[in-house]
Motif scaffolding. Sequence first.
Motif, PDB file in Angstrom:
ATOM      1  N   ASN A 186       0.471  -1.051   0.044  1.00  0.00           N
ATOM      2  CA  ASN A 186      -0.067   0.100   0.073  1.00  0.00           C
ATOM      3  C   ASN A 186       0.703   1.270  -0.001  1.00  0.00           C
ATOM      4  O   ASN A 186       0.282   2.309  -0.352  1.00  0.00           O
ATOM      5  N   GLY A 224       7.056  -1.366  -1.698  1.00  0.00           N
ATOM      6  CA  GLY A 224       6.162  -2.372  -1.981  1.00  0.00           C
ATOM      7  C   GLY A 224       5.256  -1.798  -3.280  1.00  0.00           C
ATOM      8  O   GLY A 224       4.722  -2.227  -4.276  1.00  0.00           O
ATOM      9  N   VAL A 227       0.637 -10.439   7.009  1.00  0.00           N
ATOM     10  CA  VAL A 227       1.828 -11.532   6.903  1.00  0.00           C
ATOM     11  C   VAL A 227       1.624 -12.391   8.268  1.00  0.00           C
ATOM     12  O   VAL A 227       2.351 -13.341   8.611  1.00  0.00           O
ATOM     13  N   THR A 228       1.347 -11.580   9.440  1.00  0.00           N
ATOM     14  CA  THR A 228       1.076 -12.283  10.801  1.00  0.00           C
ATOM     15  C   THR A 228      -0.157 -13.103  11.008  1.00  0.00           C
ATOM     16  O   THR A 228      -0.188 -13.385  12.179  1.00  0.00           O
ATOM     17  N   GLY A 270       7.513  -5.356   5.761  1.00  0.00           N
ATOM     18  CA  GLY A 270       8.556  -5.457   6.973  1.00  0.00           C
ATOM     19  C   GLY A 270       8.300  -4.226   7.716  1.00  0.00           C
ATOM     20  O   GLY A 270       7.819  -3.084   7.502  1.00  0.00           O
ATOM     21  N   SER A 312      18.062  -6.317   3.802  1.00  0.00           N
ATOM     22  CA  SER A 312      18.537  -4.982   4.056  1.00  0.00           C
ATOM     23  C   SER A 312      20.346  -5.234   4.179  1.00  0.00           C
ATOM     24  O   SER A 312      20.625  -6.051   4.617  1.00  0.00           O
ATOM     25  N   LYS A 341      16.771  -9.581   9.622  1.00  0.00           N
ATOM     26  CA  LYS A 341      17.241  -9.507   7.843  1.00  0.00           C
ATOM     27  C   LYS A 341      17.988 -10.642   7.756  1.00  0.00           C
ATOM     28  O   LYS A 341      18.332 -11.120   6.675  1.00  0.00           O
ATOM     29  N   SER A 377      18.243  -6.029  -1.405  1.00  0.00           N
ATOM     30  CA  SER A 377      18.096  -4.995  -0.456  1.00  0.00           C
ATOM     31  C   SER A 377      18.108  -3.697  -1.367  1.00  0.00           C
ATOM     32  O   SER A 377      18.769  -3.678  -2.634  1.00  0.00           O
ATOM     33  N   SER A 390      19.034   2.596   0.262  1.00  0.00           N
ATOM     34  CA  SER A 390      18.533   3.375   1.391  1.00  0.00           C
ATOM     35  C   SER A 390      17.420   4.372   0.518  1.00  0.00           C
ATOM     36  O   SER A 390      17.860   5.257  -0.258  1.00  0.00           O
ATOM     37  N   ASN A 399      11.862   4.872   7.457  1.00  0.00           N
ATOM     38  CA  ASN A 399      13.223   5.765   7.920  1.00  0.00           C
ATOM     39  C   ASN A 399      12.889   7.173   8.125  1.00  0.00           C
ATOM     40  O   ASN A 399      13.777   7.773   8.124  1.00  0.00           O
TER      41      ASN A 399
HETATM   42  N1  LIG Z   1      13.305   2.188   2.980  1.00  0.00           N
HETATM   43  C1  LIG Z   1      14.727   1.578   2.944  1.00  0.00           C
HETATM   44  O1  LIG Z   1      15.575   1.984   2.886  1.00  0.00           O
HETATM   45  C2  LIG Z   1      14.886  -0.102   3.166  1.00  0.00           C
HETATM   46  C3  LIG Z   1      16.086  -0.535   2.976  1.00  0.00           C
HETATM   47  C4  LIG Z   1      16.469  -1.866   3.226  1.00  0.00           C
HETATM   48  C5  LIG Z   1      15.311  -2.713   3.267  1.00  0.00           C
HETATM   49  N2  LIG Z   1      13.992  -2.198   3.268  1.00  0.00           N
HETATM   50  C6  LIG Z   1      12.908  -3.068   3.198  1.00  0.00           C
HETATM   51  O2  LIG Z   1      11.884  -2.715   2.269  1.00  0.00           O
HETATM   52  C7  LIG Z   1      10.865  -3.399   2.578  1.00  0.00           C
HETATM   53  C8  LIG Z   1       9.712  -2.310   2.551  1.00  0.00           C
HETATM   54  O3  LIG Z   1      10.159  -1.323   3.377  1.00  0.00           O
HETATM   55  P1  LIG Z   1       9.562   0.298   3.111  1.00  0.00           P
HETATM   56  O4  LIG Z   1      10.680   0.979   3.438  1.00  0.00           O
HETATM   57  O5  LIG Z   1       8.696   0.345   2.001  1.00  0.00           O
HETATM   58  O6  LIG Z   1       8.593   0.572   4.613  1.00  0.00           O
HETATM   59  P2  LIG Z   1       7.281   1.302   4.639  1.00  0.00           P
HETATM   60  O7  LIG Z   1       7.190   2.396   3.964  1.00  0.00           O
HETATM   61  O8  LIG Z   1       7.107   1.386   5.935  1.00  0.00           O
HETATM   62  O9  LIG Z   1       6.281  -0.021   4.118  1.00  0.00           O
HETATM   63  C9  LIG Z   1       6.237  -1.222   4.769  1.00  0.00           C
HETATM   64  C10 LIG Z   1       4.941  -1.848   4.424  1.00  0.00           C
HETATM   65  O10 LIG Z   1       5.041  -3.041   4.832  1.00  0.00           O
HETATM   66  C11 LIG Z   1       3.666  -3.225   5.420  1.00  0.00           C
HETATM   67  N3  LIG Z   1       3.648  -4.222   6.596  1.00  0.00           N
HETATM   68  C12 LIG Z   1       3.949  -4.055   7.813  1.00  0.00           C
HETATM   69  N4  LIG Z   1       3.594  -5.056   8.756  1.00  0.00           N
HETATM   70  C13 LIG Z   1       2.825  -5.722   7.981  1.00  0.00           C
HETATM   71  C14 LIG Z   1       1.930  -7.020   8.157  1.00  0.00           C
HETATM   72  N5  LIG Z   1       2.076  -7.692   9.402  1.00  0.00           N
HETATM   73  N6  LIG Z   1       1.319  -7.412   7.248  1.00  0.00           N
HETATM   74  C15 LIG Z   1       1.295  -7.045   5.833  1.00  0.00           C
HETATM   75  N7  LIG Z   1       1.856  -5.729   5.727  1.00  0.00           N
HETATM   76  C16 LIG Z   1       2.692  -5.205   6.761  1.00  0.00           C
HETATM   77  C17 LIG Z   1       3.193  -1.684   6.021  1.00  0.00           C
HETATM   78  O11 LIG Z   1       1.659  -1.621   5.894  1.00  0.00           O
HETATM   79  P3  LIG Z   1       0.847  -0.627   6.638  1.00  0.00           P
HETATM   80  O12 LIG Z   1       0.813   0.631   6.039  1.00  0.00           O
HETATM   81  O13 LIG Z   1      -0.406  -1.211   6.816  1.00  0.00           O
HETATM   82  O14 LIG Z   1       1.760  -0.272   7.866  1.00  0.00           O
HETATM   83  C18 LIG Z   1       3.645  -1.248   4.561  1.00  0.00           C
HETATM   84  O15 LIG Z   1       2.583  -1.422   3.633  1.00  0.00           O
HETATM   85  C19 LIG Z   1      10.840  -3.828   4.306  1.00  0.00           C
HETATM   86  O16 LIG Z   1      10.809  -5.186   4.025  1.00  0.00           O
HETATM   87  C20 LIG Z   1      12.119  -3.177   4.672  1.00  0.00           C
HETATM   88  O17 LIG Z   1      12.702  -3.654   5.730  1.00  0.00           O
HETATM   89  C21 LIG Z   1      13.802  -1.050   3.037  1.00  0.00           C
END
Ligand SMILES: NC(=O)c1ccc[n+]([C@@H]2O[C@H](COP(=O)([O-])OP(=O)(O)OC[C@H]3O[C@@H](n4cnc5c(N)ncnc54)[C@H](OP(=O)(O)O)[C@@H]3O)[C@@H](O)[C@H]2O)c1
Length: 243
Positions: free
Chosen positions: A13, A17, A62-63, A90, A141, A165, A190, A193, A199
């Motif tokens: 959403n 993703g 996912v939980t 995540g 990551s 991770k 990964s 950033s 973040n």
């Molecule tokens: N941003 C970075 O720099 C970075 C770097 C390395 C890895 N990552 C990885 O990339 C992935 C996406 O991160 P992002 O930065 O896009 O974070 P984000 O904007 O916080 O998005 C996280 C997404 O995961 C969803 N989510 C969390 N818990 C969930 C659950 N139990 N069931 C289903 N959906 C769930 C959130 O849904 P809600 O909106 O409902 O909370 C949201 O859609 C993560 O795995 C993160 O660890 C990110």
Amino acid sequence: MAEQRIALVTGANKGIGLAVARGLLALGLVVYLGCRDPENGRRAAASLEDLAPGARSVRLDVTEAASITAAFDRLDREEGVLDILVNNAGIVGPLDPPSASSMQGLRETYETNVFGVVAVTNAMLPLLRRSPAGRIVNLTSDLGSLTLASADPSFPQLLAYNSSKTALNAITVTYANELRSDGILVNAVSPGSVATDQNGHRGELTPDQGARLPIRFATLPQHGPTGTAVTAGSDLEERPLPW
Ligand SMILES: NC(=O)c1ccc[n+]([C@@H]2O[C@H](COP(=O)([O-])OP(=O)(O)OC[C@H]3O[C@@H](n4cnc5c(N)ncnc54)[C@H](OP(=O)(O)O)[C@@H]3O)[C@@H](O)[C@H]2O)c1
């Protein structure tokens, strides 16, 4: 069997993703946006309507075992196959170093980042096995890299996130080895950033830039790599991510 390739992206959403979903739609795929809040899911799918007609939101926490089963049932009924699973959902979890970590924070982080990936993957495997070219991408990551952490005493000390991770990397390799003979390629990617809610929007890349590597690995050709981990630098180039 569906003629178009079918993808499921968890946590679609917002952030990376949503950008992965957008990129896969632009390639002509049907994309199911797994979202734990149905209203957020509807909004996200509606925001992609102009791009392509193939965006569908599906409730997926996912939980939550019941929501995973319901998502599987819907995909089975509507498509009968899944070509691409992007385990993107995540959470960063508590920012505590090891000595201040609570068991509850650790458990919550692992529920999403580790057990959630296994639960969704196992639920969707019957559909992935019906694909001629199944692909699984796990969003890892750089913070999960033991090699990077052990070389740098000032490495961020987020016990829950980093170790979740690292576990995800191990899970990726284990699945890759099991699913090799099914032609399903499994890799940890990964995104670099990326500026997202996770973040406080302090990352260097936009979500669309961060989505490039996950999309590349979601659409690997037949003899593409499996059981690998890669990362994107600020130049967007792909590099091996050391374990
Ligand atoms: N941003 C970075 O720099 C970075 C770097 C390395 C890895 N990552 C990885 O990339 C992935 C996406 O991160 P992002 O930065 O896009 O974070 P984000 O904007 O916080 O998005 C996280 C997404 O995961 C969803 N989510 C969390 N818990 C969930 C659950 N139990 N069931 C289903 N959906 C769930 C959130 O849904 P809600 O909106 O409902 O909370 C949201 O859609 C993560 O795995 C993160 O660890 C990110």
